[in-house]
Design an enzyme around this catalytic site. Structure first.
Site, PDB file in Angstrom:
ATOM      1  N   HIS A   1     -21.591  13.749 -29.026  1.00 39.98           N
ATOM      2  CA  HIS A   1     -21.983  13.498 -30.474  1.00 39.98           C
ATOM      3  C   HIS A   1     -22.651  12.208 -30.370  1.00 39.98           C
ATOM      4  O   HIS A   1     -22.400  11.340 -29.437  1.00 39.98           O
ATOM      5  CB  HIS A   1     -20.986  13.705 -31.804  1.00 39.98           C
ATOM      6  N   HIS A   2     -23.796  12.011 -31.344  1.00 38.45           N
ATOM      7  CA  HIS A   2     -24.428  10.689 -31.557  1.00 38.45           C
ATOM      8  C   HIS A   2     -25.094  10.273 -30.088  1.00 38.45           C
ATOM      9  O   HIS A   2     -25.380   9.236 -29.750  1.00 38.45           O
ATOM     10  CB  HIS A   2     -23.642   9.649 -32.125  1.00 38.45           C
TER      11      HIS A   2
END
Length: 218
Positions: free
Chosen positions: A134-135
């Site tokens: 994620h991110h």
């Protein structure tokens, strides 16, 4: 059915791109050979760039080249010939979140998993079976090799190449035009224009231009 043109028949990766197009239901109306050498496209006769119908560049252009500098050069050349539409291509077997930003010219190969709140920059490439946390922030023209694993909140700079099976720990930042060798474990930030390898990865060379000695400038 959406029509696309593949620019770069000399890339072995083109066979995977052809399969992704087939699974997506895209019609490949032409394959263009932009440099001299072997053609890898399956069941399609490539057209030399000099012989290509100019009207082809009004279609969606996909550039199936792994080397960041080659991908940039081909896209710039296509733009000079009138191309304005470089669609992203995400294989339907890839698992992608709703919360993702995918820029023009991106290719995501089969079997990839990408975490939420990620950003894939212009003409970046994620090869088959990568698992990206994620991110993720993936810079323009960066290339991720098969089987790469990244933790969450990883930043990878413009034109950087992460080799087959490398692991990037959470929160790591890697600069521009850097090369991480296959199988490496990156547990510390890496600056731009370095070659890193090992488990854990160490900087082996500094001031490299980029992958295969060619960088992607801003």
């Amino acid at each position: 059915m959406q029509r696309v043109v593949l620019l770069g028949s000399g890339s072995p990766l083109i066979v995977d791109v052809q399969e992704s197009c087939r699974r997506r239901g895209l019609a490949i109306i032409a394959v263009i050979k932009n440099v001299e050498g072997e053609d890898y496209a399956l069941n399609v006769k490539a057209v030399r760039l000099a012989d290509a119908d100019p009207a082809l560049f009004a279609e969606g252009i996909i550039v199936p080249l792994f080397t960041p500098a080659h991908r940039r050069a081909a896209s710039v050349h296509a733009s000079a010939l009138g191309a304005t539409h470089f669609p992203s291509l995400v294989d339907p077997t890839a698992i992608t979140p709703l919360a993702i930003e995918i820029a023009d010219g991106v290719y995501v190969n089969a079997g990839t998993t990408i975490g939420a709140a990620s950003r894939l920059g212009r003409f970046s490439l994620v090869n088959r079976g990568a698992s990206l946390g994620h991110h993720l922030s993936l810079g323009d023209f960066a290339s991720i090799g098969p089987g790469v694993v990244t933790g969450g909140q990883v930043t990878i700079g413009r034109g950087t190449v992460i080799g087959v099976g490398a692991v990037i720990m959470p929160g790591i930042t890697i600069g521009e035009n850097t090369v991480v060798a296959a199988g490496s474990l990156v547990s510390r930030d890496l600056p731009s224009n370095v070659l890193a390898a090992g488990h854990p990865a160490r900087i082996l060379r500094r001031d490299i231009a980029g992958y295969n000695g060619q960088g992607v400038e801003g």
